[in-house]
Design an enzyme around this catalytic site. Structure first.
Site, PDB file in Angstrom:
ATOM      1  N   HIS A   5       1.995   4.656  -2.861  1.00 60.50           N
ATOM      2  CA  HIS A   5       2.120   6.097  -2.610  1.00 60.50           C
ATOM      3  C   HIS A   5       3.548   6.569  -2.881  1.00 60.50           C
ATOM      4  CE1 HIS A   5      -1.857   6.301  -0.988  1.00 60.50           C
ATOM      5  NE2 HIS A   5      -1.591   5.654   0.130  1.00 60.50           N
ATOM      6  N   HIS A  52       0.829  -1.205   0.000  1.00 61.15           N
ATOM      7  CA  HIS A  52       0.000   0.000   0.000  1.00 61.15           C
ATOM      8  C   HIS A  52       0.866   1.259   0.000  1.00 61.15           C
ATOM      9  CE1 HIS A  52      -3.721   2.286   0.930  1.00 61.15           C
ATOM     10  NE2 HIS A  52      -2.880   3.106   1.548  1.00 61.15           N
ATOM     11  N   GLU A  53       1.815   1.308   0.930  1.00 57.28           N
ATOM     12  CA  GLU A  53       2.666   2.502   1.020  1.00 57.28           C
ATOM     13  C   GLU A  53       3.628   2.601  -0.152  1.00 57.28           C
ATOM     14  OE1 GLU A  53       1.851   4.681   3.027  1.00 57.28           O
ATOM     15  OE2 GLU A  53       0.508   3.477   4.269  1.00 57.28           O
TER      16      GLU A  53
END
Length: 333
Positions: free
Chosen positions: A22, A18-19
């Site tokens: 980003h 997920h990170e």
């Protein structure tokens, strides 16, 4: 201890992907990233490379990518707040999208080694499918005029119709054919069956990848249909928190690695889709603020936006505490 180790790996993979979405998108957009963190709270390990601090923190229940100018005003041209709305939207949406990508990868790995269930079938002798005229090698195209693209869809449609006459459309030697099949009731599951088995394909990269995409989309559609029920109060009793997930991971680990991978994929899809909901403090809410900024031509007051996110975060923490308490009572009392 084994369950704990596997759970940490599962949580770590979910947070990392997920990170990573980003982080990579921010870098591609020329945004300065000050920190990439797995976990919250006090630091356990950190190393600085270039302008970014990479850290692991003690609580493995989340993570973050701290970008320059994300929550404050700055004149730095590489700050998040000074980039275009489309660029910022891409950074925000990349996290949830990477959770979906992770699910596709995990399901594809399972399909490659364990095999992919196709809609080409073999027929159990004497079964309703056999009696109706369906033959080995037929490819299921539709059930009751609803097209199917995967074995999961086929099973789902048939299982929902016990003791009913189904119209099953198949492809045989390039010709489309339709049969009326009277389903039976499985004595164990009480669901509909017609006596067909899927032909399994193993070690096919393309077939495995297609299976990963199809199953991820299918699971996503199931989750989307359940969200309105959850908002309406139905299904709240089925919510699980970190303790519940650890328990599920432990149960899956006792069965085998493929069960752990599939559970991780399922959780990853949930995480990605829930993060896209317009709930304050989640990625979906930040996207809403960016859409508003795009439409009105200027950003929302950062202090007001920050307050809304803070309130949303506080409410999410209260919900998390409630779910943790209920998990504890359900599992240990």
């Amino acid at each position: 201890m084994y369950t704990l180790i596997v759970s940490i790996i599962v949580f770590g993979a979910l947070i990392f992907f997920h990170e990573l979405g980003h982080f990579v998108t921010a870098k591609l957009c020329g945004i300065k990233v000050n920190e990439f963190s797995l976990g919250f709270g006090p630091g356990v390990f950190s190393v600085k490379k270039g302008e970014t601090l990479y850290s692991v923190r003690v609580l493995p229940l989340g993570g973050y990518v701290r970008m320059e100018g994300e929550n404050e005003k700055t004149q730095d041209p590489r700050a998040f707040s000074n980039k275009s709305v489309p660029a910022r939207m891409a950074v925000i949406i990349a996290g949830p999208m990477m959770n979906l990508v992770l699910a596709v990868i995990l399901i594809a790995v399972i399909g490659f080694f364990a095999g992919v269930a196709t809609t080409k079938v073999t027929v159990i002798p004497g079964s309703p499918a056999d009696i109706s005229g369906i033959e080995d090698g037929d490819v299921i195209l539709a059930v009751d005029d609803r097209k199917v693209g995967s074995w999961d869809e086929t099973v789902s449609l048939i299982s929902q119709r016990p003791n009913q006459t189904l119209k099953v459309e198949v492809l045989r030697d390039g010709r489309k054919m339709a049969f009326n099949v009277k389903s039976l009731v499985d004595p164990d599951t009480k669901r509909g069956i017609i006596g067909i088995k899927s032909v399994i394909i193993r070690y096919s990269p393309l077939q495995s990848l297609m299976s990963g995409i199809q199953k991820t989309l299918w699971i996503s559609s199931m989750i989307f249909t359940s969200i309105p029920q959850l908002v309406g109060g139905k299904g709240v009793a089925d919510l699980v928190g970190p303790l519940g997930i650890v328990h599920l991971v432990g149960e899956a680990a006792r069965v085998g690695i493929f069960n752990v991978l599939y559970l991780t994929a399922f959780i990853s899809i949930n995480l990605g889709l829930i993060n896209l909901l317009p709930i304050p403090a989640l990625d979906g809410s930040r996207l809403i603020f960016l859409v508003v900024e795009f439409l009105r031509g200027k950003p929302v007051d950062p202090e007001k936006e920050g307050l809304i996110h803070f309130i949303g975060f506080a409410l999410l923490m209260i919900l998390m505490g409630f779910v943790l308490y209920r998990d504890f009572v359900r599992l240990y009392m």
